[in-house]
Design a protein around this motif. Structure first.
Motif, short mmCIF file in Angstrom:
data_model
loop_
_atom_site.label_atom_id
_atom_site.label_comp_id
_atom_site.label_asym_id
_atom_site.label_seq_id
_atom_site.Cartn_x
_atom_site.Cartn_y
_atom_site.Cartn_z
N ILE A 159 0.83 -1.21 0.00
CA ILE A 159 0.00 0.00 0.00
C ILE A 159 0.87 1.26 0.00
CG2 ILE A 159 -1.66 1.34 1.36
CD1 ILE A 159 -2.80 -1.38 2.33
N GLY A 160 1.86 1.29 0.89
CA GLY A 160 2.71 2.48 0.99
C GLY A 160 3.62 2.67 -0.21
N LEU A 161 4.28 1.59 -0.65
CA LEU A 161 5.24 1.70 -1.75
C LEU A 161 4.56 2.03 -3.07
CD1 LEU A 161 8.20 1.47 -2.59
CD2 LEU A 161 7.84 -0.99 -2.94
N SER A 162 3.41 1.42 -3.34
CA SER A 162 2.72 1.70 -4.60
C SER A 162 2.28 3.16 -4.67
CB SER A 162 1.52 0.77 -4.79
OG SER A 162 0.56 0.96 -3.76
N SER A 163 1.79 3.69 -3.55
CA SER A 163 1.37 5.10 -3.52
C SER A 163 2.57 6.03 -3.68
CB SER A 163 0.64 5.41 -2.21
OG SER A 163 -0.60 4.75 -2.16
N PHE A 164 3.68 5.72 -2.99
CA PHE A 164 4.89 6.54 -3.08
C PHE A 164 5.42 6.56 -4.51
CE2 PHE A 164 9.56 6.65 -3.07
CZ PHE A 164 9.77 7.90 -2.51
N LEU A 165 5.55 5.38 -5.11
CA LEU A 165 6.08 5.31 -6.47
C LEU A 165 5.14 5.96 -7.48
CD1 LEU A 165 7.50 1.66 -6.49
CD2 LEU A 165 8.79 3.80 -6.35
N PHE A 166 3.85 5.83 -7.24
CA PHE A 166 2.86 6.44 -8.13
C PHE A 166 3.03 7.96 -8.16
CE2 PHE A 166 -1.68 7.96 -8.56
CZ PHE A 166 -1.75 7.76 -9.93
N VAL A 167 3.20 8.55 -6.99
CA VAL A 167 3.37 10.00 -6.92
C VAL A 167 4.69 10.43 -7.55
CG1 VAL A 167 3.71 11.95 -5.34
CG2 VAL A 167 1.91 10.27 -4.88
N LYS A 168 5.77 9.73 -7.22
CA LYS A 168 7.10 10.15 -7.68
C LYS A 168 7.34 9.90 -9.16
CE LYS A 168 8.51 11.72 -3.75
NZ LYS A 168 8.72 13.18 -3.59
N THR A 169 6.75 8.84 -9.71
CA THR A 169 7.05 8.48 -11.11
C THR A 169 5.93 8.83 -12.09
OG1 THR A 169 6.17 6.22 -10.87
CG2 THR A 169 8.50 6.57 -10.33
N ILE A 170 4.74 9.12 -11.58
CA ILE A 170 3.62 9.41 -12.49
C ILE A 170 3.09 10.83 -12.29
CG2 ILE A 170 1.31 8.73 -13.24
CD1 ILE A 170 3.43 6.70 -13.97
N THR A 171 2.47 11.09 -11.14
CA THR A 171 1.82 12.39 -10.97
C THR A 171 2.81 13.55 -10.91
OG1 THR A 171 1.72 12.07 -8.57
CG2 THR A 171 -0.19 11.38 -9.85
N ASP A 172 3.97 13.35 -10.26
CA ASP A 172 4.97 14.42 -10.21
C ASP A 172 5.63 14.63 -11.57
OD1 ASP A 172 4.44 14.82 -7.59
OD2 ASP A 172 6.35 14.08 -6.81
N VAL A 173 5.70 13.59 -12.39
CA VAL A 173 6.37 13.68 -13.70
C VAL A 173 5.41 14.23 -14.75
CG1 VAL A 173 7.44 12.34 -15.56
CG2 VAL A 173 7.98 11.82 -13.17
N PHE A 174 4.18 13.69 -14.80
CA PHE A 174 3.24 14.08 -15.84
C PHE A 174 2.28 15.18 -15.41
CE2 PHE A 174 4.49 9.70 -16.77
CZ PHE A 174 4.82 9.79 -18.12
N GLY A 175 2.16 15.41 -14.12
CA GLY A 175 1.22 16.41 -13.64
C GLY A 175 -0.22 15.94 -13.68
N LYS A 176 -0.43 14.73 -14.09
CA LYS A 176 -1.77 14.15 -14.16
C LYS A 176 -1.61 12.63 -14.16
CE LYS A 176 -1.74 14.25 -19.21
NZ LYS A 176 -2.47 14.65 -20.43
N VAL A 177 -2.71 11.92 -14.33
CA VAL A 177 -2.66 10.46 -14.41
C VAL A 177 -2.94 10.07 -15.85
CG1 VAL A 177 -3.56 8.28 -13.53
CG2 VAL A 177 -3.46 10.28 -12.03
N PRO A 178 -1.90 9.80 -16.65
CA PRO A 178 -2.13 9.48 -18.06
C PRO A 178 -2.75 8.09 -18.21
CG PRO A 178 0.18 9.20 -17.50
CD PRO A 178 -0.48 9.80 -16.30
N PRO A 179 -3.68 7.92 -19.13
CA PRO A 179 -4.28 6.60 -19.34
C PRO A 179 -3.29 5.67 -20.03
CG PRO A 179 -5.13 8.16 -20.94
CD PRO A 179 -4.28 8.96 -19.99
N ALA A 180 -3.23 4.45 -19.56
CA ALA A 180 -2.35 3.45 -20.19
C ALA A 180 -3.07 2.67 -21.27
CB ALA A 180 -1.83 2.48 -19.12
N GLY A 181 -4.41 2.71 -21.25
CA GLY A 181 -5.18 1.89 -22.17
C GLY A 181 -5.49 0.54 -21.54
N THR A 182 -6.28 -0.24 -22.21
CA THR A 182 -6.65 -1.56 -21.71
C THR A 182 -6.40 -2.62 -22.77
OG1 THR A 182 -8.95 -1.25 -22.41
CG2 THR A 182 -8.40 -0.67 -20.13
N ILE A 183 -6.12 -3.84 -22.31
CA ILE A 183 -5.96 -4.96 -23.23
C ILE A 183 -7.27 -5.16 -23.97
CG2 ILE A 183 -5.52 -7.44 -23.40
CD1 ILE A 183 -3.06 -6.03 -22.49
N PRO A 184 -7.24 -5.19 -25.32
CA PRO A 184 -8.51 -5.29 -26.07
C PRO A 184 -9.22 -6.62 -25.85
CG PRO A 184 -6.61 -5.49 -27.53
CD PRO A 184 -6.07 -5.07 -26.20
#
Length: 295
Positions: free
Chosen positions: A102-127
């Protein structure tokens, strides 16, 4: 409107039950060998984040699924070393793994996604492949007869059940209890990572903090509710998929019930189901009992 609601429930129940069923089938194998992986929630969460992260940075959803499985196996190595090799408490290890996930996923999410992109970019889904059904769903359903056949129609499956029932006797018979339990645990955590992937890039195309929302614990409940039977796990997962679908209907169609109440639906059903199932539950005899071979 009633027909629309029924149609929505029918079309989404399978989607909601998919990650639960995948995780439950892995957990069933692990518990059959005598290992209770209480860290399944944290493993699913890390699998969800890492599959999303890999999909964003590598630009390939299928590589994202592979990474999700790999992170599950990696966390399984940590759990197995603690629980199986060192004989530490499976409960304490599981709680620790959930807190870390719980802690590590949230920490990494902020540091590598929201802080980098400024938003949550969609990755898409497996068709989807057939009739709008996700390949994760087909895989989840296919796991049921496959694992049943493995457990009850193969020599290796017999060894797994023997290790979960009487590891001392299995050891005397020449079965490696450590290797068997470790292999089953890695299979369980690999499927937990895959279950997380099915949430992130199989359903939503996004990652959010604590997005598994206790589905790992629900998967454990399904295993107990099924009395450790692969076939019954399918029906247990569908039951909770139905509950999650009804929960979504209440929110989407503005049913006058506070959303805080609807969020409790899966947990209420889990408690009731476990109370009913506890009367006839017959867990593997050596479940949660460490085995340290006497030299």
């Amino acid at each position: 409107m009633v027909l629309d609601i029924l149609g929505y429930i029918l079309s989404t129940t399978l989607d909601y039950s998919t990650p639960i069923l995948i995780a439950a089938m892995g957990e069933l194998i692990g518990q059959r060998s005598g290992v209770l992986n209480l860290g399944i929630e944290g493993t699913m969460l890390m699998g969800a984040f890492m599959s999303y992260f890999a999909s964003i940075y590598l630009g390939n959803l299928y590589l994202g699924v592979f990474v999700g499985i790999l992170i599950g196996i990696g966390l399984g190595m940590i759990i197995g070393t603690s629980n199986i090799v060192l004989g530490r408490s499976q409960i304490v290890t599981g709680i620790g793994m959930n807190m870390m996930g719980i802690g590590l996923s949230s920490f990494l999410f902020v540091k590598t996604i929201t802080d980098v992109f400024g938003k949550v970019p969609p990755a898409g889904t497996i068709p989807a492949i057939f009739f709008g059904v996700s390949p994760f769903t087909f895989l989840a359903v296919a796991l049921v007869p496959t694992i049943w056949f493995f457990l009850y129609r193969t020599t290796v499956g017999l060894k797994v059940r023997a290790v979960g029932e009487n590891p001392e006797a299995a050891d005397v018979a020449g079965i490696s209890v450590l290797k068997t339990r470790f292999s089953c645990l890695l299979f369980a955590t690999a499927l937990a990572g895959l279950a997380g992937s099915s949430l992130a890039i199989g359903t939503t195309g996004l990652f959010t903090h604590n997005m598994t929302a206790a589905r790992g614990f629900i998967a454990i409940s399904v295993v107990i509710l099924s009395n450790w039977s692969p076939q019954k796990c399918l029906f247990g997962a569908l039951l909770f998929g139905l509950v999650y679908s009804i929960q979504a209907v209440f929110q989407a169609y503005g049913v006058p019930v506070p959303w805080q109440v609807t969020l409790t639906f899966p947990y209420i059903v889990a408690i009731i189901a476990l109370l009913v199932a506890s009367r006839r539950a017959q867990a593997p005899a050596a479940l949660m009992i460490p085995f340290l071979r006497k030299r």
